[in-house]
Design a protein around this motif. Structure first.
Motif, short mmCIF file in Angstrom:
data_model
loop_
_atom_site.label_atom_id
_atom_site.label_comp_id
_atom_site.label_asym_id
_atom_site.label_seq_id
_atom_site.Cartn_x
_atom_site.Cartn_y
_atom_site.Cartn_z
N ALA A 26 0.83 -1.21 0.00
CA ALA A 26 0.00 0.00 0.00
C ALA A 26 0.87 1.26 0.00
CB ALA A 26 -0.93 -0.01 1.22
N ALA A 27 1.91 1.27 0.82
CA ALA A 27 2.77 2.46 0.90
C ALA A 27 3.55 2.66 -0.40
CB ALA A 27 3.73 2.33 2.08
N PHE A 28 3.98 1.56 -1.02
CA PHE A 28 4.70 1.68 -2.30
C PHE A 28 3.77 2.28 -3.36
CE2 PHE A 28 5.57 -0.38 -6.45
CZ PHE A 28 6.74 0.31 -6.77
N MET A 29 2.55 1.74 -3.45
CA MET A 29 1.60 2.26 -4.44
C MET A 29 1.27 3.73 -4.18
SD MET A 29 1.20 -0.17 -6.52
CE MET A 29 -0.05 0.65 -7.48
N ALA A 30 1.05 4.09 -2.91
CA ALA A 30 0.74 5.48 -2.57
C ALA A 30 1.91 6.39 -2.90
CB ALA A 30 0.38 5.58 -1.09
N THR A 31 3.13 5.91 -2.63
CA THR A 31 4.32 6.71 -2.92
C THR A 31 4.46 6.94 -4.41
OG1 THR A 31 5.44 5.84 -0.97
CG2 THR A 31 6.82 6.83 -2.67
N ARG A 32 4.26 5.89 -5.20
CA ARG A 32 4.41 6.03 -6.65
C ARG A 32 3.34 6.95 -7.25
NH1 ARG A 32 8.96 4.88 -9.77
NH2 ARG A 32 10.32 3.87 -8.27
N ILE A 33 2.13 6.86 -6.73
CA ILE A 33 1.07 7.77 -7.19
C ILE A 33 1.47 9.21 -6.86
CG2 ILE A 33 -1.30 8.52 -6.79
CD1 ILE A 33 -2.01 5.55 -6.36
N ASN A 34 1.99 9.41 -5.65
CA ASN A 34 2.38 10.75 -5.22
C ASN A 34 3.50 11.32 -6.09
OD1 ASN A 34 2.30 12.94 -3.10
ND2 ASN A 34 4.42 12.27 -2.86
N VAL A 35 4.55 10.53 -6.34
CA VAL A 35 5.68 11.06 -7.11
C VAL A 35 5.30 11.27 -8.57
CG1 VAL A 35 7.42 10.10 -5.57
CG2 VAL A 35 6.64 8.73 -7.50
N ARG A 36 4.38 10.46 -9.08
CA ARG A 36 3.92 10.68 -10.46
C ARG A 36 3.11 11.96 -10.57
NH1 ARG A 36 1.85 4.94 -12.85
NH2 ARG A 36 1.73 6.17 -14.76
#
Length: 251
Positions: A26-36
């Protein structure tokens, strides 16, 4: 579903590991959405800066890993809920750190460059290994019966794993820790052309063997890698900036 969760996760003491697994993803997906979103300059999403210094999210990841790790050490033993909370914090921190694994590896910001895919690979490996642990598999515990000394078996499996990894077969080496027969395949088959093993033993000494390795890479592995990269870019964004690592020399 509820009965399965209670019997397979809670009753077996795997709730902390399950929470770590879920929060890592969940944190990886949230991080990638944020940086994109930051990269696309959408809305209020921006980098964290202190003056002119950009604070990478690996910094927050290290702090959360320390908090979760220390909390896991001081909570009452046998208390799954407290351990699960600590594991969740540790999972979030691990995702933030692994998402910038390439930065740590290269000591240079290569997040959107080709080398940045190493971070996504690191997260995928962590998720895969945690998933295997979650379903009950344990590394280096394959049962060959009473005819094999367990200590000798562990040493042999570790040696095969090292050889497999040096041959550039990362996934086979990691999975082989849980299913040792895979290590026999990885250790005795031809090394990948860009691996340390190939560089040390046949890149210059045996052109024919090197040509075979390159042929296998182009025919069998490249198509698989293209599919993997397409899936990674769908999840994490395109690593399309020109490399700033090529031609650099370490001081």
């Amino acid at each position: 579903m509820g009965d399965w969760f209670r019997q397979s996760i809670v009753a077996t003491g795997r709730l902390p590991l399950f929470c770590f697994f879920v929060m890592l993803i969940a944190a990886f997906m949230a991080t990638r959405i944020n940086v994109r979103l930051i990269r696309a300059k959408i809305g209020w999403f921006r980098n964290v800066n202190v003056g002119e210094m950009h604070i990478h999210h690996v910094v927050f990841g290290v702090i959360l890993m320390l908090v979760g790790g220390v909390a896991g050490l001081i909570v009452s033993p046998g208390t799954q809920i407290s351990m699960a909370v600590a594991a969740s914090v540790f999972g979030v921190g691990s995702a933030l750190v692994l998402d910038e694994f390439a930065l740590i590896l290269h000591l240079h910001d290569v997040y959107w460059e080709e080398e940045g895919r190493t971070s996504v690979d690191a997260v995928f490996i962590a998720v895969a290994v945690t998933g295997l642990l979650l379903i009950g598999l344990r590394p280096l515990t394959w049962d060959y019966g009473t005819f094999v000394d367990p200590a000798a078996l562990i040493v042999a499996n570790l040696a095969l794993a090292v050889v497999t990894l040096l041959k550039g077969k990362i996934w086979t080496g990691m999975a082989g820790l849980f299913v040792p027969p895979m290590l026999l395949v990885g250790a005795f088959r031809l090394a990948r052309p860009g691996s340390p093993w190939a560089h040390w033993f046949f890149a210059k000494r045996s052109p024919r063997k090197m040509a075979r390795a390159i042929h296998r890479e182009e025919r069998w592995r490249r198509p698989v890698i293209k599919v993997k990269i397409a899936f990674q870019e769908f999840l994490s964004g395109r690593h399309d900036l020109p490399s700033t690592r090529r031609g650099r020399r370490h001081s």
